[in-house]
Structures are given as C-alpha cells and as structure tokens.
Design an enzyme around this catalytic site. Sequence first.
Site, short mmCIF file in Angstrom:
data_model
loop_
_atom_site.label_atom_id
_atom_site.label_comp_id
_atom_site.label_asym_id
_atom_site.label_seq_id
_atom_site.Cartn_x
_atom_site.Cartn_y
_atom_site.Cartn_z
N SER A 211 -11.19 54.16 66.86
CA SER A 211 -11.96 52.97 66.53
C SER A 211 -11.34 51.73 67.16
O SER A 211 -12.04 50.80 67.56
CB SER A 211 -12.05 52.80 65.01
OG SER A 211 -10.77 52.60 64.44
N ARG A 215 -13.89 49.86 69.69
CA ARG A 215 -14.42 48.54 69.30
C ARG A 215 -14.37 47.58 70.49
O ARG A 215 -15.35 46.90 70.79
CB ARG A 215 -13.62 47.99 68.13
CG ARG A 215 -14.09 46.62 67.65
CD ARG A 215 -13.25 46.12 66.50
NE ARG A 215 -13.48 46.92 65.28
CZ ARG A 215 -12.64 47.82 64.81
NH1 ARG A 215 -11.52 48.09 65.48
NH2 ARG A 215 -12.91 48.50 63.72
N ASN A 219 -17.92 46.36 72.73
CA ASN A 219 -18.31 44.95 72.85
C ASN A 219 -18.34 44.49 74.30
O ASN A 219 -19.27 43.79 74.72
CB ASN A 219 -17.37 44.07 72.03
CG ASN A 219 -17.69 44.07 70.55
OD1 ASN A 219 -18.56 43.34 70.08
ND2 ASN A 219 -16.99 44.92 69.81
#
Length: 289
Positions: A211, A215, A219
């Site tokens: 994660s 992440r 993005n």
Amino acid sequence: MVTGHEAAANAPNAGEYVVHHLTQLNTSGHAQTSIIDFSIINLDSVFYSILMGVLGLFFMWRLAKKVTSGVPGRAQAALEILVEMVDSQAKGIIHNKESRHFVAPLALTVFVWIFLMNSMDFLPVDLLPRFWQYVTGDHHAYLRVVPTADLNVTLGMSIGVLLICIWYNIKIKGLGGWIHELFTAPFGNHPLLYLPNFLMQMIEFLSKTVSHGMRLFGNMYAGELLFMLIALMGATYGVSTGMTGPLLWIGHILAGSLWAIFHILIVLLQAFIFMMLALVYIGQAHESH
C-alpha cells in the site's frame, strides 16, 4: 511532399498516443507483459530517479554551503522550515534519540527526492519524449519521465522502508526478541496462536509495503494520464472543423492550467505522505507488543 491530411491520417489515434506514452524505455524494447519480470530494467525510470537524486543532493549541498547565522535568504529560510518540519515530525513519532540521528535525515532525503521526481510531471507531456525521438532518430522511441509513475520505483522505495523496519526491529528488540514477537503478537503467547500470529505479522508487513508503494504510484500515474488526456484536447485543434477545434483548444488551456495548479498540491502531498508513513512504520518497529 506529405500533406496535412496525409500527416493526420498517419498520426496515432488517441488510444495509441496514450499507450505509447505509458510504455517505458526498457532493456527489452517493448512493453512489459507480466506483472513481475526481473529480466527487464526500465532505463528511463533509473535515469530520471538518479538524476533527480543527484540534483536534490547538489541543491542541498549548495544551500548548506551558503548557510549564514545572520538574516537568512529565501532559499535558506525555506530549507530551515523544511528541516524543522521533518525534525518535529520525527521527534513526535520516533522517541529514540539515537535512531533519529539516522531516520530524520533519511525522511528529509525521501521527501526532497520524491518531490523532485513527482515534479517531472509539470513538464509538457511531449517535450522530453519528442526530444528523445529526435536524438535517437526513432519516431516511435519510448520514454517516460516521471519515475514515481512507475510501480517498480515506488515499490522499490517501499521495500527499502521495509528493510529499514526489519533492521530496527532486530536492533531494538534483538533477533530473539523480534522472532518471539512475530509468534506471540497480536493474539497472545500460546502455542495454538503461534501460526495465526506469524501469519498476521507477515500480512501486516506485506500490506503496509504494497500500500505504501501503490499509493504514491496510483496518484502519480493518474496525474500523468490526465495530463495526456488534456494534451489530446489541444491536439484535436488541427483536425477539427467549425467551432469544435477552437473550443477544444480553449478547454485544453483552461484544463491544463487548472490541473497543473492543483497538481502542485498532489506533488507536495504525496511526497509528505510517503515520508510520514515511512516515519510511522519505522516508529512502529521501535515499539514492543
């Protein structure tokens, strides 16, 4: 002589344009087909990540040489604010003073490095890829310039954080103490719970690492893709008829400007979040269950 209509006919469509820009310059010469392939190295990600790291170190070194005890300039003031921010965050999360001597500079390096890599997204989408095509003489040459939009880079950084966490787990608790914790937390010290405890610990390490990298990648990948879609709006100006072309061009300028301004926040925020999560995970390695 190639006419405008012939050039438009030979130009890639929107899908081909996006796919081409999302394909890495790697050692295989084509897009990676499998999720994991250690035989392929994304040369563009390696080059631009190292370049941003070197530039970051150079700028920090130059600022450090010009530090004065008098009235600081704007660059020195900005650097001092940044250093104080990172130091205060490290103090609030990691209470071991000896560990902070390494972790705080590491967090500062991570923040600056990721910010610079993210900032490559502010360059025009076609600028460096077109330049690379001109230099190589290959009009289909691949090149991606945002290292953090490459999952290999972000997962590599998150795995680096994982290795540091393992190091501090062993350093703070001892090898035997950490192994004992792996089999006795979080459910308790009972032989029937050893396997569930160990599996939960492995799942926690895996999920935090994945994660952490996903992440940042998600993005920046989405931001890169949106810039491409905005660029396509402007590209339709030359092939559209009537008022469609001018309207799309105006939309291209407005959307590009607004998204670039908003993207400044994303670039800063994602660098800050990655740094903070690194501090949190390393801080957790200092705690005993």
